[in-house]
Design a protein around this motif. Structure first.
Motif, short mmCIF file in Angstrom:
data_model
loop_
_atom_site.label_atom_id
_atom_site.label_comp_id
_atom_site.label_asym_id
_atom_site.label_seq_id
_atom_site.Cartn_x
_atom_site.Cartn_y
_atom_site.Cartn_z
N UNK A 16 0.85 -1.19 0.00
CA UNK A 16 0.00 0.00 0.00
C UNK A 16 0.88 1.24 0.00
N UNK A 17 0.59 2.14 -0.92
CA UNK A 17 1.28 3.43 -1.00
C UNK A 17 0.32 4.49 -0.48
N UNK A 18 0.65 5.06 0.69
CA UNK A 18 -0.15 6.11 1.29
C UNK A 18 0.38 7.46 0.78
N UNK A 19 -0.40 8.09 -0.09
CA UNK A 19 -0.01 9.35 -0.71
C UNK A 19 -0.54 10.51 0.12
N UNK A 20 0.21 11.60 0.17
CA UNK A 20 -0.29 12.78 0.87
C UNK A 20 0.23 14.05 0.19
N UNK A 21 -0.55 15.10 0.30
CA UNK A 21 -0.19 16.37 -0.31
C UNK A 21 -0.79 16.54 -1.69
N UNK A 22 -0.01 17.17 -2.58
CA UNK A 22 -0.48 17.45 -3.93
C UNK A 22 0.26 16.59 -4.95
N UNK A 23 -0.48 16.07 -5.91
CA UNK A 23 0.13 15.32 -7.01
C UNK A 23 0.07 16.19 -8.24
N UNK A 24 1.24 16.62 -8.68
CA UNK A 24 1.33 17.43 -9.89
C UNK A 24 2.61 17.08 -10.63
N UNK B 8 5.43 18.34 -10.68
CA UNK B 8 6.66 18.45 -9.88
C UNK B 8 6.85 17.30 -8.90
N UNK B 9 5.78 16.65 -8.49
CA UNK B 9 5.89 15.61 -7.46
C UNK B 9 5.73 14.19 -8.00
N UNK B 10 5.15 14.05 -9.18
CA UNK B 10 4.82 12.73 -9.71
C UNK B 10 6.04 11.83 -9.92
N UNK B 11 7.15 12.37 -10.36
CA UNK B 11 8.33 11.55 -10.65
C UNK B 11 8.85 10.85 -9.40
N UNK B 12 8.94 11.57 -8.29
CA UNK B 12 9.40 10.97 -7.04
C UNK B 12 8.45 9.88 -6.56
N UNK B 13 7.15 10.13 -6.70
CA UNK B 13 6.16 9.13 -6.31
C UNK B 13 6.31 7.87 -7.15
N UNK C 268 -1.58 12.93 -11.89
CA UNK C 268 -2.10 11.85 -11.05
C UNK C 268 -2.67 10.71 -11.88
N UNK C 269 -3.32 11.05 -12.99
CA UNK C 269 -3.83 10.02 -13.90
C UNK C 269 -2.65 9.26 -14.51
N UNK C 270 -1.63 9.99 -14.91
CA UNK C 270 -0.42 9.35 -15.44
C UNK C 270 0.25 8.46 -14.42
N UNK C 271 0.26 8.90 -13.17
CA UNK C 271 0.82 8.10 -12.08
C UNK C 271 0.09 6.77 -11.96
N UNK C 272 -1.23 6.82 -11.98
CA UNK C 272 -2.03 5.60 -11.87
C UNK C 272 -1.80 4.69 -13.08
N UNK C 273 -1.81 5.26 -14.28
CA UNK C 273 -1.62 4.45 -15.48
C UNK C 273 -0.26 3.75 -15.48
N UNK C 274 0.77 4.46 -15.06
CA UNK C 274 2.10 3.87 -15.01
C UNK C 274 2.20 2.77 -13.96
N UNK C 275 1.54 2.96 -12.81
CA UNK C 275 1.58 1.91 -11.77
C UNK C 275 0.78 0.70 -12.21
N UNK C 276 -0.27 0.93 -13.00
CA UNK C 276 -1.00 -0.20 -13.57
C UNK C 276 -0.07 -1.03 -14.45
N UNK C 277 0.72 -0.37 -15.28
CA UNK C 277 1.66 -1.08 -16.15
C UNK C 277 2.69 -1.85 -15.32
N UNK C 278 3.22 -1.21 -14.30
CA UNK C 278 4.22 -1.85 -13.44
C UNK C 278 3.65 -3.09 -12.77
N UNK C 279 2.47 -2.96 -12.15
CA UNK C 279 1.91 -4.10 -11.40
C UNK C 279 1.42 -5.18 -12.36
#
Length: 110
Positions: free
Chosen positions: A13-21, A23-28, A58-69
């Motif tokens: 489980x990845x507990x996200x907090x703050x803003x996803x934009x 500037x922050x998406x790459x680190x996440x 944030x949508x890109x983050x989800x799509x990329x994690x879908x590919x990874x998993x």
């Protein structure tokens, strides 16, 4: 923006907090992918409970994690979205890639 990773059995489980934009998406992405590749979960949960803002990154983050998993033969779940973030996820078609709104699952992984 921050993320904390919790591993319980075959669930990461990845507990996200703050803003996803932009500037922050790459680190996440890096943090979540490292955990997924290390633990090879059957289920990767993205918990949005403490996310205050999300743009299209944030949508890109989800799509990329879908590919990874998917490459690890696992599934993706998105939990604890605010009404507005949940709406954006559904409008973007994320429910075709992930289970959305499984809050009872999130409570089990805490």
């Amino acid at each position: 923006m921050s993320v904390s990773i919790v591993v319980k059995g075959e669930v990461v489980t990845a507990f996200l907090s703050g803003e996803i934009d932009h500037h922050t998406a790459a680190e996440l992405r890096e943090t979540i992918d490292l955990a997924a590749n290390e633990y090879k979960p059957t289920l990767l949960v993205l918990d949005f409970k403490n996310v205050s803002f999300m743009d299209s990154s944030g949508i890109g983050l989800v799509m990329g994690r879908y590919k990874t998993i998917s490459e690890l033969d696992g599934e993706l779940a998105i939990v604890n979205t605010s009404p507005s973030i949940g709406k954006v996820m559904r409008l973007a078609g994320m429910e075709r890639l992930a289970k959305i709104g499984m809050e009872e699952l999130a409570n089990e992984t805490n």
